[in-house]
Design an enzyme around this catalytic site. Sequence first.
Site, PDB file in Angstrom:
ATOM      1  N   ASN A   1      -9.415   0.478  -5.400  1.00  0.00           N
ATOM      2  CA  ASN A   1     -10.597   0.329  -4.547  1.00  0.00           C
ATOM      3  C   ASN A   1     -11.603   1.432  -4.864  1.00  0.00           C
ATOM      4  OD1 ASN A   1     -10.054   2.689  -2.719  1.00  0.00           O
ATOM      5  ND2 ASN A   1      -8.196   1.505  -2.369  1.00  0.00           N
TER       6      ASN A   1
ATOM      7  N   ASP B   1      -2.858  -2.178   0.326  1.00  0.00           N
ATOM      8  CA  ASP B   1      -1.963  -2.889   1.240  1.00  0.00           C
ATOM      9  C   ASP B   1      -0.992  -3.777   0.470  1.00  0.00           C
ATOM     10  OD1 ASP B   1      -3.000  -1.869   3.614  1.00  0.00           O
ATOM     11  OD2 ASP B   1      -4.690  -3.255   3.553  1.00  0.00           O
TER      12      ASP B   1
ATOM     13  N   LYS C   1       1.671  -5.827 -22.050  1.00  0.00           N
ATOM     14  CA  LYS C   1       0.349  -6.348 -21.686  1.00  0.00           C
ATOM     15  C   LYS C   1       0.400  -7.874 -21.503  1.00  0.00           C
ATOM     16  CE  LYS C   1      -4.293  -6.730 -23.355  1.00  0.00           C
ATOM     17  NZ  LYS C   1      -5.090  -6.860 -24.568  1.00  0.00           N
TER      18      LYS C   1
HETATM   19  N1  CTP Z   1      -2.655   3.140   5.502  1.00  0.00           N
HETATM   20  C1  CTP Z   1      -1.362   3.570   5.272  1.00  0.00           C
HETATM   21  N2  CTP Z   1      -0.538   2.815   4.482  1.00  0.00           N
HETATM   22  C2  CTP Z   1      -0.955   1.667   3.947  1.00  0.00           C
HETATM   23  C3  CTP Z   1      -2.279   1.210   4.188  1.00  0.00           C
HETATM   24  C4  CTP Z   1      -3.115   1.981   4.983  1.00  0.00           C
HETATM   25  O1  CTP Z   1      -0.979   4.614   5.769  1.00  0.00           O
HETATM   26  N3  CTP Z   1      -0.139   0.980   3.166  1.00  0.00           N
HETATM   27  C5  CTP Z   1      -3.509   3.966   6.377  1.00  0.00           C
HETATM   28  C6  CTP Z   1      -4.817   4.441   5.791  1.00  0.00           C
HETATM   29  O2  CTP Z   1      -4.668   5.708   5.171  1.00  0.00           O
HETATM   30  C7  CTP Z   1      -5.701   4.540   7.026  1.00  0.00           C
HETATM   31  C8  CTP Z   1      -5.143   3.480   7.954  1.00  0.00           C
HETATM   32  O3  CTP Z   1      -3.857   3.138   7.456  1.00  0.00           O
HETATM   33  O4  CTP Z   1      -5.572   5.786   7.656  1.00  0.00           O
HETATM   34  C9  CTP Z   1      -5.937   2.248   8.106  1.00  0.00           C
HETATM   35  O5  CTP Z   1      -6.214   1.667   6.886  1.00  0.00           O
HETATM   36  P1  CTP Z   1      -7.010   0.283   6.836  1.00  0.00           P
HETATM   37  O6  CTP Z   1      -7.006  -0.229   5.437  1.00  0.00           O
HETATM   38  O7  CTP Z   1      -8.323   0.384   7.533  1.00  0.00           O
HETATM   39  O8  CTP Z   1      -6.154  -0.644   7.762  1.00  0.00           O
HETATM   40  P2  CTP Z   1      -4.811  -1.338   7.602  1.00  0.00           P
HETATM   41  O9  CTP Z   1      -3.869  -0.767   8.615  1.00  0.00           O
HETATM   42  O10 CTP Z   1      -4.339  -1.323   6.188  1.00  0.00           O
HETATM   43  O11 CTP Z   1      -5.160  -2.803   8.088  1.00  0.00           O
HETATM   44  P3  CTP Z   1      -6.267  -3.852   7.536  1.00  0.00           P
HETATM   45  O12 CTP Z   1      -6.382  -3.621   6.062  1.00  0.00           O
HETATM   46  O13 CTP Z   1      -5.699  -5.163   7.911  1.00  0.00           O
HETATM   47  O14 CTP Z   1      -7.524  -3.552   8.293  1.00  0.00           O
END
Ligand code: CTP
Length: 405
Positions: A214, A283, A292
């Site tokens: 990202n 996520d 590859k």
């Molecule tokens: N985070 C985490 N572990 C993950 C994904 C996210 O600890 N695998 C943490 C990020 O560091 C951030 C928080 O969760 O502090 C929220 O991240 P965000 O991407 O906004 O939300 P998600 O909980 O991943 O949910 P969504 O993507 O559905 O909004």
Amino acid sequence: MRISQSSKTKNIVIGITGGIAAYKSCYLIRYFKKAEHNVKVVITGNGLRFITETTLRTLSGEQVYSDTFADSNEWSTEHISLTDWADLFIVAPATANIIGKLANGIADDALSTALLAYNKTLIICPAMNDKMYGNPAVQRNIKTLKKQGVVFFEPGTGYLACGYSARGRMAEPEDIYKESLYYLNGTASLKGVKAVVSAGRTVELIDPVRYISNFSSGKTGFRIAEEAAFRGAETVLVTGPTEETCGSRIKRKDVVSADDMYKAIIKEASDADIIIMSAAVADYSPSPSKTKLKKSDKVFSLELKKTGDILKELGRKKRKGQILVGFALETDNAEKNALKKLKEKNLDVIVLNETGKDNPAFGSDTNRIKIITSEKSEALPVLEKSAIAAVILDRIEKIRDNCSK
Ligand code: CTP
């Protein structure tokens, strides 16, 4: 690049001696000037063989001192007025010669005389050939000065002017600047506290040459870690790939994938007092191919598995008194979603990033955020990320104070 909201304009004297790293001191002056500090330069005769007085006068906006008896000096006892004026004195680069002179009380030029007349925080940044640096006489002089309270920013290993790579290279100007701020404005409000901060993006490999990631730059997390260290916290920064740098006061751990970050954070979190998850963790992650992937005429689809939610796990394991801060990046129903995350993940604070056209957030030095707790939501104006870091830590300190009452 302002580290803390609370930092005020200070007076810095930079002493420059005759080493090739003298050119790097120009960058050091610029960092301080950019942060609105005042800088005056004292340079030795040999220093002037490497950079000119005109360069230094232009960068600092001040008269340069190089001759104890120059007619142009404003006062007859320049070395005294200069050292009285200074809040901090940095010698960068410092040769074996100036270190030896200071350790032995020799004052035979403008810089060594000013150094003897100075009795506040002094930082010395040695730069010399590795054999000179290792010489027992030089090491003895360094030891003597350390005993007197002089702070040394140790040289790093790298390419030396002598044509090979070894220890002796002056610390990088940006690191000298960042670390110096601690001696200028640092507080002890988080002394004895362990802070774990995550920053940046994670990189999930698809095959040896492709990945999913990202746009997170890591700036916010780095500024938070700097601010925590600045307030005296033992700070661990777990970061994904980034261009950002941090001072040596911070224990930096570089990771790549969400899984790496999970392991590193969980390991550091058990004895942490404050945990701030500002990283943009993936996520989902693919199972990477060892070779590859080749293209074909068929539609390509990639199976992604859910990564472990670090913050959720931290919330589950949260100890009494531990403060857990999460971030939420939302494009719609922002506050409602952030509050849901705050509750579900057992957080004390959630920092809401509402990214959009008017607030790009990624890569920028500024951002507009909301700080949300179960009691209130506080909208901040657009601020430098360093100022945002200071506000977040102010709020954390307040929660800690309330907890201890
Ligand atoms: N985070 C985490 N572990 C993950 C994904 C996210 O600890 N695998 C943490 C990020 O560091 C951030 C928080 O969760 O502090 C929220 O991240 P965000 O991407 O906004 O939300 P998600 O909980 O991943 O949910 P969504 O993507 O559905 O909004």
